[in-house]
Design an enzyme around this catalytic site. Structure first.
Site, PDB file in Angstrom:
ATOM      1  N   ASP A   1     -52.542  50.265  43.067  1.00 36.44           N
ATOM      2  CA  ASP A   1     -52.853  49.054  42.300  1.00 36.44           C
ATOM      3  C   ASP A   1     -51.695  48.062  42.324  1.00 36.44           C
ATOM      4  O   ASP A   1     -51.907  46.848  42.297  1.00 36.44           O
ATOM      5  CB  ASP A   1     -53.188  49.425  40.854  1.00 36.44           C
ATOM      6  CG  ASP A   1     -54.394  50.340  40.768  1.00 36.44           C
ATOM      7  OD1 ASP A   1     -55.445  49.957  41.290  1.00 36.44           O
ATOM      8  OD2 ASP A   1     -54.278  51.432  40.198  1.00 36.44           O
TER       9      ASP A   1
ATOM     10  N   HIS B   1     -49.459  57.484  38.359  1.00 35.14           N
ATOM     11  CA  HIS B   1     -50.927  57.506  38.377  1.00 35.14           C
ATOM     12  C   HIS B   1     -51.405  58.662  37.517  1.00 35.14           C
ATOM     13  O   HIS B   1     -50.801  59.738  37.512  1.00 35.14           O
ATOM     14  CB  HIS B   1     -51.437  57.664  39.821  1.00 35.14           C
ATOM     15  CG  HIS B   1     -52.886  57.342  39.993  1.00 35.14           C
ATOM     16  ND1 HIS B   1     -53.889  58.237  39.712  1.00 35.14           N
ATOM     17  CD2 HIS B   1     -53.502  56.207  40.408  1.00 35.14           C
ATOM     18  CE1 HIS B   1     -55.065  57.686  39.970  1.00 35.14           C
ATOM     19  NE2 HIS B   1     -54.859  56.458  40.392  1.00 35.14           N
TER      20      HIS B   1
END
Length: 434
Positions: A369, A311
């Site tokens: 995600d 991330h």
């Protein structure tokens, strides 16, 4: 907590030898900030910070992120505690008002949101003005922006009651708009909200029910959706939140500001990450091909990257992913999905990422995600709706940030500066002489 001066920062101009003292302020947690509000007046210089990644544009008491430590707090509460013990509407109350509600406050809030979920009947006509193959995010931008044309009785941003009514309407109606955008895209009748269902349960019912038969929402799927909404409710001053604040700084009404946030979220670099995960899985295609794609991902000279791993903010494990991982496996178990190539492939990728030394050493763990994309796929939500669901969750964060900005006496209309590299002054030349 108020802004507290911690120290001063001395800036010296090497050309003139002049020195300037800049105040340094300390927040309740996180890095100190250098106050440069008087920098231009004192030095005739601006700062240069493309993307504003080193610039604090506001004071906020809503969300705190420590990417190095993998920490995400809503009003001081760790995200995993909220996802495990709270529900979305309770989290909405927390973000809006600063504290968790007591029993009567929660009942009143849930009742108010529940009874604002319906849309004006004329919106049915408005929806039919879009092409039947319009992207649901395009519909979201248009319809949410149009709310101000239907609910203009609560647009005085300086009236706290008006702001509260608009906030409630947005939280309540955006899921209805999202579900109708989906129904419109597949040619099915709109399903009206039901007041006897919880927030996430009602949303799934509006998405998948039809007039032809009864549809009962699975408690496991509703819980997973509720967690997804909590985990995406706010994420500090990201692109879409900053867009909402910038639009709001001009005095624009809240419906227009949230529509601007939705437009920003639509960008693939922001809200499209879980959709990119599914596209990557489709590209890999089969479990047998995973080793070759893992090899490509490890090759620094190959542009291929595994989407949904690591991330840009969290340099450790994404704290939201730990919760989402649990929900992901609960959903797959509930649906009894076996032999679905894409989902089998995703689970094998997860196993490798959690065991492979290359990924572990670089902390390239599956992020939120990765898991949310798998859950959406398993539930039957199409990829075009992934970012729409992100917008449903994030609406409360946007409106909380907007309210905070309106109430902040230090805020003014946004006006970033620039480093001009164009032509200097030139005199106009008549067309015949060019």
């Amino acid at each position: 907590m108020t802004l507290e001066k911690n120290n001063t920062f001395t800036l010296t101009n090497n050309n003139s030898g002049e020195s300037f003292e800049l105040p340094v302020f300390k927040g309740s947690v996180g890095p100190d900030v250098i106050d440069i509000r008087k920098l231009y007046g004192d030095t005739n210089c601006f700062t240069y910070d493309p993307g504003f990644t080193s610039t604090g544009s506001c004071e906020s008491k809503i969300t705190y992120i420590d990417g190095d430590e993998g920490i995400l707090l809503y009003r001081g509460y760790p995200i995993d505690q909220l996802a495990d013990n709270s529900d979305y509407l309770e989290t909405c109350y927390l973000l809006l008002f600063g504290d968790l509600p007591n029993q009567s406050q929660k009942e009143s809030f849930v009742n108010d949101i529940t009874h604002h979920t319906m849309l004006h009947e004329q919106f049915n006509t408005f929806f039919h003005g879009f092409r039947r193959d319009a992207h649901p995010m395009a519909v979201m931008c248009g319809v949410v922006g149009a709310l101000s044309a239907f609910y203009h009785d609560s647009l005085d941003i300086n009236d706290p009651h008006h702001r509260m009514v608009s906030s409630y309407r947005l939280i309540a109606k955006v899921p209805t708009i999202a579900a109708q955008a989906y129904k419109y895209s597949v040619g099915q009748p709109f399903i009206t909200p039901r007041n006897d269902l919880g927030f996430a349960e009602n949303f799934l019912h509006m998405m998948f029910a039809t007039p032809a038969e009864d549809y009962v929402v699975s408690k496991t799927l509703a819980k997973a959706m509720d967690r997804i909404l909590i985990l995406h409710a706010d994420h500090e001053q990201n692109a879409s939140t900053s867009t909402v604040r910038l639009a709001g700084s001009s005095g624009a009404n809240p419906f227009a500001c949230i529509a601007a946030g939705i437009a920003s979220l639509w960008g693939p670099a922001h809200g499209g990450a879980n959709e990119a995960v599914l596209k990557m899985l489709n590209e890999i295609g089969d479990v047998s091909k995973i080793p070759s794609f893992i090899k490509k991902a490890k090759d620094k000279d190959d542009p291929f990257r595994l989407m949904g791993f690591g991330h840009r903010v969290y340099k450790n494990f994404d704290p939201r992913a730990k919760v989402m991982q649990q929900s992901c496996h609960e959903v797959l178990d509930e649906l009894g999905i076996k032999g679905e190539p894409l989902l089998d492939l995703a689970m094998e990728l997860e196993r490798i990422a959690l065991e492979d030394e290359y990924f572990v050493n670089r902390k390239l763990y599956p992020n939120v995600d990765f898991y949310s994309g798998i859950i959406f796929k398993a539930i039957g939500i199409p990829e075009t709706m992934f970012t729409v669901l992100f917008a449903v969750a994030r609406t409360v964060g946007w409106i909380s940030q907007w309210n905070e900005m309106i109430e902040d006496p230090t805020q003014k209309i946004g006006r970033p500066r620039q480093l001009y590299l164009g032509e200097n002054k030139r005199d106009y030349i008549e067309l015949s002489n060019r």
